[in-house]
Enzyme design. Sequence first.
Site, PDB file in Angstrom:
ATOM      1  N   LEU A 293       0.856  -1.186   0.000  1.00 37.39           N
ATOM      2  CA  LEU A 293       0.000   0.000   0.000  1.00 37.39           C
ATOM      3  C   LEU A 293       0.891   1.234   0.000  1.00 37.39           C
ATOM      4  CD1 LEU A 293      -2.579  -1.084   2.753  1.00 37.39           C
ATOM      5  CD2 LEU A 293      -2.641  -1.542   0.287  1.00 37.39           C
TER       6      LEU A 293
ATOM      7  N   CYS B 278       3.321   3.810  -2.955  1.00 38.09           N
ATOM      8  CA  CYS B 278       4.517   3.665  -3.798  1.00 38.09           C
ATOM      9  C   CYS B 278       5.245   5.000  -3.899  1.00 38.09           C
ATOM     10  CB  CYS B 278       4.129   3.145  -5.180  1.00 38.09           C
ATOM     11  SG  CYS B 278       5.505   2.415  -6.090  1.00 38.09           S
ATOM     12  N   GLY B 279       5.379   5.655  -2.743  1.00 37.92           N
ATOM     13  CA  GLY B 279       6.132   6.897  -2.667  1.00 37.92           C
ATOM     14  C   GLY B 279       7.606   6.615  -2.441  1.00 37.92           C
TER      15      GLY B 279
ATOM     16  N   GLY C  90       7.673   3.263  -0.376  1.00 32.49           N
ATOM     17  CA  GLY C  90       7.015   2.175  -1.086  1.00 32.49           C
ATOM     18  C   GLY C  90       7.745   1.780  -2.354  1.00 32.49           C
TER      19      GLY C  90
ATOM     20  N   ARG D 159      -2.706   7.463  -7.852  1.00 35.87           N
ATOM     21  CA  ARG D 159      -2.779   7.754  -9.284  1.00 35.87           C
ATOM     22  C   ARG D 159      -1.896   6.771 -10.039  1.00 35.87           C
ATOM     23  NH1 ARG D 159      -0.164  12.728  -9.746  1.00 35.87           N
ATOM     24  NH2 ARG D 159      -0.364  12.452 -11.987  1.00 35.87           N
TER      25      ARG D 159
ATOM     26  N   GLU E  42       8.915  -2.181  12.740  1.00 34.89           N
ATOM     27  CA  GLU E  42      10.273  -1.694  13.008  1.00 34.89           C
ATOM     28  C   GLU E  42      10.568  -0.383  12.290  1.00 34.89           C
ATOM     29  OE1 GLU E  42      13.463  -1.192  14.803  1.00 34.89           O
ATOM     30  OE2 GLU E  42      12.878  -3.291  15.046  1.00 34.89           O
TER      31      GLU E  42
ATOM     32  N   GLY F 230      14.044   4.722  11.108  1.00 35.52           N
ATOM     33  CA  GLY F 230      14.447   4.196   9.810  1.00 35.52           C
ATOM     34  C   GLY F 230      15.082   2.823   9.867  1.00 35.52           C
TER      35      GLY F 230
ATOM     36  N   ILE G   3      17.560   1.830  11.638  1.00 34.82           N
ATOM     37  CA  ILE G   3      18.162   1.445  12.923  1.00 34.82           C
ATOM     38  C   ILE G   3      17.299   0.391  13.606  1.00 34.82           C
ATOM     39  CG2 ILE G   3      18.945   2.255  15.176  1.00 34.82           C
ATOM     40  CD1 ILE G   3      19.161   5.058  13.964  1.00 34.82           C
TER      41      ILE G   3
ATOM     42  N   LYS H  57       7.154   8.929  17.719  1.00 35.69           N
ATOM     43  CA  LYS H  57       8.166   7.892  17.903  1.00 35.69           C
ATOM     44  C   LYS H  57       8.448   7.652  19.385  1.00 35.69           C
ATOM     45  CE  LYS H  57      10.288   9.057  13.469  1.00 35.69           C
ATOM     46  NZ  LYS H  57      11.384   9.780  12.791  1.00 35.69           N
TER      47      LYS H  57
END
Length: 435
Positions: free
Chosen positions: A11, A13-14, A17, A48, A131, A136, A138, A207
């Site tokens: 889900l 695709c930036g 993704g 899109r 995770e 990121g 780590i 976080k």
Amino acid sequence: MDKRSLRVAVLGCGSVGSQVVRLLQEQATDLEARIGARIELVGVAVRRIDATRDVEVPDGLLTTDADGLVARDDVDLVIEVIGGIEPARSLILSALEHGASVVTANKALLAEDGPTLFEAAEKAGRDLYYEAAVAGAIPILRPLRESLAGDKVTRVLGIVNGTTNFILDKMDSSGAGFAEALEEAQELGYAEADPTADVEGFDAAAKAAILASLAFHTRVTASDVYREGISEVTAADVQSAREMNSVVKLLAICELRAVAGGDDAVAVRVHPAMIPRSHPLASVREAYNAVFVESEAAGQLMFYGPGAGGAPTASAVLGDLVTVARNHLAGTRGVGESAYADRAVLAMGETRTRYHVAIDVDDRAGVLASVALAFAEHDVSIQTVRQEGRGDDAQLVVVSHEATDAQLSATVEHLRGMDNVREVTSVMRVEGETE
């Protein structure tokens, strides 16, 4: 369908993704060897179809029907990297309800409504791994959840936002002001056009809630986290820290504090603070992240690395994917939510901390004594005081011993109302033993 294959839906695709999709394709052979089954990408949900992307998605996999994708009965695993609260929450709940395990990087959703997701995963008998939601690439959540499960974690102190760390690092190294350092961060792609979530501490607070929940086996939401950003940090603040051989960092601080009755309560806060340059976190430069963990048996541990970016975050996503896929093949599930301790969460006013206070005062006899009396009236002990004369006025720089934040706040308000105090020019919390 090959019974030794697992079907995966993505889900989003930036920036993250697209890297997940790339790694799924490039590392397909290695992933199959590590998991014991072939990973088959069966769909990528996007807003899109015709948008420009950093990766080529195989023909026929792109879809705008995210609801239909997660509801398919042949999808084994769903990776959610669209972010935000909705539709991410509804899509994750639907995926779990339809029998898929979920890997997510969605810190905002977990910090706001994690219990709902964990309960849904428990009910469905499926995994929910995340995770990539904190720091990121780590590996910090898995050590808290699994490696330190036999220990008592007492404190988690972290730099968990790369944008703010870059800005503060530039202010320290170059003497730049906040606006100038932010502009450079935006030019280099470290800060968004609207940097509010980062510079005002919202990202770090989400976080911190996740870290505290795992470390202390207590449900902590973003609304429980005291939050201050860095937009009010000045070049003078950074210079004052330098004069104390310290550096200013935006810290996420999660700790256990003893309260009346002998119990432990949880205190969680995000704010800029001065830390001595000898502290391991002081050397974290640029847009890097680091998390410092203290526990009773293991002692002090530090986790360091790139805390954001498409490829580093995708690395953490695929690490979770491998674990969840192995669990699926074995017919088991990993560790779920652990909130058995159910500790109270302290308000910021009850949290004990230290202050650095810079005060412009009249340069005449008795002023220092009256300032010291203001601290004493609120039961705040002074650790150090430095005075610099500047003609008709002077500046006092006071560092307090530890007291409750409410006591320290009351002291600052008292100072602002004094006739011989011209201005309280800077107030910043202090962590660690300064020189």
